[in-house]
Design an enzyme around this catalytic site. Sequence first.
Site, mmCIF file in Angstrom:
data_model
loop_
_atom_site.group_PDB
_atom_site.id
_atom_site.type_symbol
_atom_site.label_atom_id
_atom_site.label_comp_id
_atom_site.label_asym_id
_atom_site.label_seq_id
_atom_site.Cartn_x
_atom_site.Cartn_y
_atom_site.Cartn_z
ATOM 1 N N SER A 104 -23.654 18.985 38.356
ATOM 2 C CA SER A 104 -22.095 19.188 39.068
ATOM 3 C C SER A 104 -21.320 20.295 39.237
ATOM 4 O O SER A 104 -21.461 21.092 39.666
ATOM 5 C CB SER A 104 -21.279 17.087 38.519
ATOM 6 O OG SER A 104 -21.047 16.755 39.660
ATOM 7 N N ASP A 153 -27.381 10.243 45.451
ATOM 8 C CA ASP A 153 -26.680 10.200 44.051
ATOM 9 C C ASP A 153 -25.412 9.833 45.216
ATOM 10 O O ASP A 153 -25.307 9.928 46.679
ATOM 11 C CB ASP A 153 -26.565 12.343 45.120
ATOM 12 C CG ASP A 153 -25.395 12.584 43.906
ATOM 13 O OD1 ASP A 153 -24.490 11.521 44.200
ATOM 14 O OD2 ASP A 153 -25.527 13.137 43.452
ATOM 15 N N HIS A 176 -25.775 10.250 40.694
ATOM 16 C CA HIS A 176 -25.464 10.955 40.187
ATOM 17 C C HIS A 176 -25.355 11.329 38.906
ATOM 18 O O HIS A 176 -26.718 12.309 38.645
ATOM 19 C CB HIS A 176 -23.915 10.917 40.455
ATOM 20 C CG HIS A 176 -23.355 12.283 40.370
ATOM 21 N ND1 HIS A 176 -23.711 13.551 41.274
ATOM 22 C CD2 HIS A 176 -22.470 12.889 39.531
ATOM 23 C CE1 HIS A 176 -22.973 14.501 40.750
ATOM 24 N NE2 HIS A 176 -22.194 13.898 39.607
#
Length: 448
Positions: free
Chosen positions: A220, A368, A400
């Site tokens: 991320s 996601d 995610h």
Amino acid sequence: MALLIRLLLAWSVLTPPISLAATLKSLETLVADADAGVDALPMPLPPSLDPWYRAPDDMDWEDSDPGTVLKIRHAPRLNQTVGNALTAYHVLYRSTDSEYNPSWDVTTLFIPLWQYRCSASAPALCAHALLSYQIPYDTCNVDASPSFGLHVGEPYGEISDALSLGWFVAVPDYEGPLASYAAGVQAGHATLDGVRAVLRVAGLFGLRTHVTKVALWGYSGGALASEWAAELSVQYAPKLNVAGIALGGLTPNVTSVTDFINGRECAGLIPAGLLGIASQHPAAMNWMLSRLKPTGPYNAATFLSVRHLTAAQSIALFRYQNMYNYFVGGWWDIHVPRVMRLMYDVDGYMGYHGVPRMPVFVYKAIHDELSRVEDTDALVNRFCGVGANILYHRNTAGGHNQELVNGRQRAFTWLASILDGSYDTIYSAMGCTIVNVTYDLTPFVPWD
Ligand SMILES: *[C@@H]1O[C@H](CO)[C@@H](O)[C@H](O)[C@H]1NC(C)=O
Ligand SMILES: *[C@@H]1O[C@H](CO)[C@@H](O)[C@H](O)[C@H]1NC(C)=O
Ligand SMILES: *[C@@H]1O[C@H](CO)[C@@H](O)[C@H](O)[C@H]1NC(C)=O
């Protein structure tokens, strides 16, 4: 500590001399000073209050090369909050901001427990792998920087796992002194220079730097820093040999992410991201500040309060809000004006600053909910079209947050092959391999 000083003395004889600008202190002096102060050091102050987080004012550090070590201090509590660490140091080094001005960043260097066996007479027992691990800290609050935050523990246990494999682990505060969350160039430079700085100093702790392989890893926000490092390395650090990069949960396009998460569970990342990226772009920052509504339910003071929050706190505060309501001109204000578009062109879109020269592992949940999988597909395809070597796992399971856990073991396995040199015998070292996979280790609880 006596052990480390012994290591240090033994290894400083073997480590080749390092050329530094004449005004800078030698590495040996910096480390000796850091070790001498070990027992005296109290719990550190947060970066915003700690004078250590400043470029040295007694030297021409701006003239030194990117990656030059400017300060080192022992971080005596970090081997208690992070497992499998023999000891840890903070290293402050010269870097370059998004506008290509000299700047500095801090990285935290962890030395693995196993390194206690290393000595000049047993070099085979000394570490020869370095992982630069970019933590997603996702906030424009400098006091949430990892070098400080790790004093309360590490969020995912991954530093400890990496140390257990005998790797040196460096954790850069890649957002830099302005906490420039989402600023790609700043983050990439900070990551690359953090590696250069650590390679300059780690020989003093017994890392066999002449045979060391280096890998980068991030998920991320941490993948953002790692990906930008991969793109920028061709032009910014051409001589630095990074052997491989693992990227999970990529966010290739910041404006696409903004539109995707607005009004949803993690809308609070938007003010943090806008203030973070604009900290590198004063014209865009001034524009945004001038367009925030002074009063009403969606006012400037609330928006700006993220400067003092962690990512989790801003997500909690702005959950499900339409963040465009904070601006006089709504969506238009942060997407259309020239100063905003210039900022995004420099710092916001992956895939336009270079092509990774090293093997890359990309893993991403198809569902996601922070960044569309199509954006990552497009980035991978772009790189594959110009000869990159990428393994891309598209996970049919999870979103995610789940992919961080679902992908962890695959990332470790891949990184281990990079760092022990077996990559070519396990993975395809040519071209791209794009596969749909199903790894479902953790329950999927959608954010929305
Ligand atoms: C942490 O390191 C210090 C020396 O720097 C050592 O005295 C201490 O025992 C270590 N603590 C742990 C938990 O390993
Ligand atoms: C980023 O995403 C936006 C919104 O989806 C899109 O309009 C734009 O073309 C994308 N930019 C780049 C450089 O890919
Ligand atoms: C993977 O799944 C997508 C649907 O998400 C499909 O369009 C694609 O063809 C699949 N790719 C492979 C390589 O099987």
